[in-house]
Design an enzyme around this catalytic site. Structure first.
Site, PDB file in Angstrom:
ATOM      1  N   HIS A   7      41.917  35.237  34.957  1.00 31.79           N
ATOM      2  CA  HIS A   7      42.182  35.403  36.392  1.00 31.79           C
ATOM      3  C   HIS A   7      41.784  36.801  36.877  1.00 31.79           C
ATOM      4  O   HIS A   7      41.764  37.064  38.086  1.00 31.79           O
ATOM      5  CB  HIS A   7      43.660  35.149  36.671  1.00 31.79           C
ATOM      6  CG  HIS A   7      43.916  34.431  37.961  1.00 31.79           C
ATOM      7  ND1 HIS A   7      43.236  34.743  39.135  1.00 31.79           N
ATOM      8  CD2 HIS A   7      44.752  33.419  38.274  1.00 31.79           C
ATOM      9  CE1 HIS A   7      43.678  33.961  40.098  1.00 31.79           C
ATOM     10  NE2 HIS A   7      44.583  33.133  39.607  1.00 31.79           N
ATOM     11  N   ASP A  37      39.084  33.766  40.548  1.00 29.73           N
ATOM     12  CA  ASP A  37      40.303  33.178  41.094  1.00 29.73           C
ATOM     13  C   ASP A  37      40.405  31.710  40.670  1.00 29.73           C
ATOM     14  O   ASP A  37      39.472  31.139  40.098  1.00 29.73           O
ATOM     15  CB  ASP A  37      40.310  33.297  42.617  1.00 29.73           C
ATOM     16  CG  ASP A  37      40.402  34.743  43.069  1.00 29.73           C
ATOM     17  OD1 ASP A  37      41.085  35.528  42.372  1.00 29.73           O
ATOM     18  OD2 ASP A  37      39.780  35.089  44.088  1.00 29.73           O
TER      19      ASP A  37
END
Length: 449
Positions: free
Chosen positions: A422, A426
């Site tokens: 992450h 995203d």
């Protein structure tokens, strides 16, 4: 002139290696280019070739020990040459000419002509040196009976046994005392004529324990597997992976009935070729390469200077080994046809199991596939292979009821799991990649668009 044998550096991240096995012993003749010893790192175990021809004059780092890259492991001398013994350390431009002798610990009086003198190097076979470490025997106190006075395993064992001369104890008690480091002179024997038994040693180790009238069967002990070698390196890498990336896993269940049909058609088409193989993993690997080209952020690595988007897919294939896991990769997998890719995947996986990979084949990967379908697992959360952004977990294909065109039918269902960093991307881009990959597997015709 004497030639140093040094610990090689395979890849930018290698800092040390473990000498697993010497293929030659001290005094053996060696030829330049022939395998001399085996090295184990966190990524690979491979043999290292001799850098020069001559005689293996001295082994500095014995089997089982770890040394830093560029450290001197051994000395190869020209026939008839007798260089000074080396204490090891970092490699220098030339072989050592006046290496300081290693200081030997204080030892008991021994004949000057047999064991090594104080401050001298004890000439010993690698196996004998290892046994001496296990038994706590000072090699400088041992007289060698091997070729040219070299200390053998028998010499070390005899020296260890001599420490128990005059002790009235059973052989089993002596062996047990040696392993436990017990001084038998402090143990009172209860056997015939005061003979020390294993029970006497156990009683001395735990004097408060009540001794039953009749010896009870020994309680089962834990089996301890040392956390070293490949197992420790894998553990360190997995822990480092979790600490260096913000890992998130997402799942999707797919109806892969059409992919199953595609594989059946390909096998039927090539049924006259007994060597032909086509697995679901081959088809999934091909689809992954197609999906990565459409979602380049998933084919990236996070490095010190930023996120690197790679022009080609170096597809990593996780391969389970008896002592761990290795991830070789197929370079430029995105440029290959399905048939070419299945051949390359089988090649690297096969050589990974046999130990025939080179360093280039286990480094530089951009995305990894981990398939556990053969273990009967539906889904799992794979751990990233740093510095890659994503790793795909593949579960088993199982037939079960599913809704198709408004009706309940028996379909071939499979679960994919995607773990991604992450920090690099995203959730939406990663999930979009997974969904498009799933669409390709549900409708293989989309792979050619």
């Amino acid at each position: 002139m004497a030639q140093q044998v040094i610990m090689p550096k395979w890849g930018l991240t290698m800092t040390e290696g473990k000498v697993v096995r010497w293929l030659k012993g001290e005094g053996d003749s060696v030829e330049a280019g022939e395998p001399l010893f085996e090295v184990e790192t966190d990524k690979i175990t491979n043999s290292v070739e001799a850098p020069a021809s001559g005689v293996l004059f001295q082994i500095i780092v014995p089997e089982g020990e770890t040394a830093e890259v560029k450290a001197v492991l051994a000395i190869i001398a020209a026939p008839g040459e007798t260089p000074e013994k080396s204490a090891g350390g970092a490699a220098s431009a030339e072989a050592p000419s006046e290496a300081p002798a290693a200081a030997a610990p204080e030892k008991k009086e021994t004949p000057a002509s047999a064991p090594a003198g104080e401050g001298e190097f004890a000439r010993a076979m690698p196996a004998a040196r290892k046994l001496a470490e296990e038994l706590g025997v000072d090699l400088c106190t041992v007289a060698g009976t091997g070729p040219r006075g070299a200390i053998t395993m028998k010499d070390v064992q005899s020296a260890a046994d001599a420490a128990f001369d005059g002790i009235n104890a059973s052989p089993k008690a002596i062996e047990f005392a040696r392993k436990k480091g017990i001084d038998l002179s402090l143990v009172t024997g209860s056997g015939e004529d005061g003979r020390i038994t294993k029970a006497d040693i156990l009683k001395a180790m735990n004097p408060a324990a009540e001794q039953p009238a009749q010896a009870a069967p020994a309680e089962a002990q834990d089996t301890i597997l040392p956390m070293d070698g490949v197992r420790k390196l894998i553990a360190d890498n997995m822990h480092a992976s979790l600490n260096s990336a913000a890992q998130l896993s997402v799942f999707v269940e797919l109806d892969v009935t059409e992919m199953v049909r595609l594989r059946a058609d390909l096998l039927a088409r090539n049924k006259r070729n007994p060597e032909y193989r086509m697995s679901y993993n081959d088809i999934i690997s091909y689809a992954v390469c197609r999906a990565l080209k459409r979602h380049p952020i998933m084919n990236s690595t996070l490095q010190e200077d930023g996120i690197h988007l790679h022009p080609h897919v170096n597809l990593g294939i996780a391969v389970s080994l008896p002592n761990g896991l290795i991830v070789p990769n197929v370079k430029k997998a995105d440029t290959m046809t399905l048939e070419e890719l299945r051949t390359e995947v089988r090649d690297v996986a096969g050589r990974a199991r046999k130990g025939g990979l080179n360093m280039d084949e286990i480094s530089g990967g951009t995305f990894t596939i981990s398939n556990v379908s053969m273990l009967g697992v539906d889904g799992f959360t794979p751990i990233l292979n740093p510095p890659e952004t994503g790793i795909l977990g593949i579960g088993r294909i199982i037939e079960k009821p599913a809704v198709k065109d408004g009706e309940i039918k028996i379909r071939s269902m499979m679960t994919l799991s995607l773990t991604f960093n992450h920090m690099t991307t995203d959730g939406a881009p990663a999930m979009t990649f997974l969904r498009e990959l799933g669409d390709m597997l549900e409708n293989p015709g989309l792979m050619i668009m």
